[in-house]
Scaffold this motif. Structure first.
Motif, short mmCIF file in Angstrom:
data_model
loop_
_atom_site.label_atom_id
_atom_site.label_comp_id
_atom_site.label_asym_id
_atom_site.label_seq_id
_atom_site.Cartn_x
_atom_site.Cartn_y
_atom_site.Cartn_z
N ALA A 83 4.53 115.91 77.66
CA ALA A 83 3.95 116.04 78.97
C ALA A 83 2.84 114.85 78.93
CB ALA A 83 3.72 117.25 79.63
N SER A 84 2.61 114.21 80.08
CA SER A 84 1.37 113.23 80.21
C SER A 84 0.78 113.71 81.58
CB SER A 84 1.83 111.61 80.32
OG SER A 84 0.64 111.21 80.85
N ILE A 85 -0.52 113.89 81.19
CA ILE A 85 -1.46 114.52 82.44
C ILE A 85 -2.50 113.59 82.74
CG2 ILE A 85 -0.95 116.93 82.10
CD1 ILE A 85 -3.60 117.30 80.63
N LYS A 86 -2.37 112.27 82.17
CA LYS A 86 -3.10 111.20 82.22
C LYS A 86 -3.58 110.91 83.82
CE LYS A 86 -4.17 106.62 80.53
NZ LYS A 86 -3.44 105.29 80.14
N SER A 92 3.61 114.50 83.94
CA SER A 92 4.94 113.33 83.78
C SER A 92 5.59 113.61 82.61
CB SER A 92 4.34 112.16 83.97
OG SER A 92 5.37 111.25 83.57
N PHE A 93 6.84 113.45 82.60
CA PHE A 93 7.74 113.78 81.37
C PHE A 93 8.60 112.49 81.06
CE2 PHE A 93 7.09 117.97 83.37
CZ PHE A 93 6.52 118.69 82.29
N VAL A 94 8.09 111.62 81.47
CA VAL A 94 8.81 110.28 81.40
C VAL A 94 9.17 109.71 79.86
CG1 VAL A 94 8.04 109.19 83.57
CG2 VAL A 94 6.60 108.76 81.47
N ARG A 95 8.24 110.07 79.01
CA ARG A 95 8.47 110.29 77.20
C ARG A 95 9.20 111.11 76.98
NH1 ARG A 95 3.38 110.17 74.52
NH2 ARG A 95 4.65 110.09 72.66
N ALA A 96 9.58 112.06 77.62
CA ALA A 96 10.53 113.12 77.06
C ALA A 96 11.84 112.58 77.18
CB ALA A 96 10.76 114.50 78.10
N ALA A 97 12.83 112.60 76.06
CA ALA A 97 14.16 112.09 75.92
C ALA A 97 15.15 112.60 76.99
CB ALA A 97 14.70 112.25 74.47
N LYS A 98 15.89 111.92 77.40
CA LYS A 98 17.17 112.22 78.39
C LYS A 98 17.89 113.50 77.66
CE LYS A 98 16.26 109.20 81.63
NZ LYS A 98 14.58 109.18 81.49
N PRO A 99 18.37 114.39 78.29
CA PRO A 99 18.97 115.48 77.76
C PRO A 99 20.09 115.23 76.91
CG PRO A 99 18.68 115.95 80.01
CD PRO A 99 18.39 114.49 79.64
N ASP A 100 20.97 114.50 77.19
CA ASP A 100 22.16 114.21 76.12
C ASP A 100 21.48 113.44 74.85
OD1 ASP A 100 23.94 114.76 77.80
OD2 ASP A 100 24.85 112.80 78.54
N PHE A 101 20.76 112.67 74.93
CA PHE A 101 20.04 112.27 73.45
C PHE A 101 19.34 113.29 72.89
CE2 PHE A 101 16.59 110.05 71.39
CZ PHE A 101 17.21 109.42 70.46
N ALA A 102 18.29 113.93 73.46
CA ALA A 102 17.73 114.98 73.01
C ALA A 102 18.44 116.12 72.29
CB ALA A 102 16.80 115.43 74.15
N GLU A 103 19.51 116.41 72.83
CA GLU A 103 20.39 117.64 72.67
C GLU A 103 21.07 117.33 71.38
OE1 GLU A 103 23.53 121.02 73.88
OE2 GLU A 103 23.34 119.24 75.15
N SER A 104 21.48 115.86 71.21
CA SER A 104 22.17 115.49 70.04
C SER A 104 21.04 115.59 68.81
CB SER A 104 22.40 114.04 70.12
OG SER A 104 22.93 113.25 68.94
N LEU A 105 19.70 115.10 69.06
CA LEU A 105 18.67 115.31 67.82
C LEU A 105 18.39 116.67 67.54
CD1 LEU A 105 16.37 112.13 68.36
CD2 LEU A 105 18.34 112.36 66.73
#
Length: 150
Positions: A83-86, A92-105
């Protein structure tokens, strides 16, 4: 890749009434994956966590790792670690990976940690709304970020 590591005497996760996993003494790992993470991040974090000396030896010093003790580990997916709270008051969670990519890692991380420790790793359910309970031991809470290897 970011991980909040909590040394616990006990932890459990529930997803609705039909899924539950629990560990006794060990580490509860909240794992956040960002869009720039790679297999190198997975390997570095697994190596670090497996060998991190967070458990007391006979002299009371934090000198033993999961590898030394055989204690358990539980991994919970936690995209909010990126999360970014700037700006403003809504994260904002723009840096968090998209679910498909994140689930793979996430799956690779669990598989590699399991192999490194020689044990099954307990988990939550990726992307689910979970209830996590823990009894923090110490308390000991450590933050690991594969991009800042501090």
């Amino acid at each position: 890749m970011r991980v909040i590591i909590q040394r616990v005497k006990q932890a459990d996760v529930k997803v609705k009434p039909e899924y539950q996993a629990e560990i006794q003494q060990g580490l509860l790992l909240f794992l956040g994956i960002e869009d720039k993470d790679t297999q190198e991040d997975v390997d570095w974090v697994v190596r670090k966590i497996s060998r991190l000396r967070l458990f007391s030896d006979d002299a009371g010093k934090m000198n033993l790792s999961l590898l030394d003790t055989g204690f358990e580990a539980m991994v919970i997916s936690q995209f909010t670690l990126h999360a970014s709270i700037k700006k403003g008051n809504r994260p904002s969670f723009v840096r968090a990976a998209k679910p498909d990519f994140a689930e793979s890692l996430y799956s690779d991380f669990i598989q590699k940690l399991s192999k490194s420790l020689g044990q099954n790793i307990k988990t939550g359910i990726f992307g689910a709304n979970m209830e996590v309970s823990l009894l923090n031991d110490g308390p000991v809470t450590i933050f690991v970020d594969s991009k800042h290897k501090e």
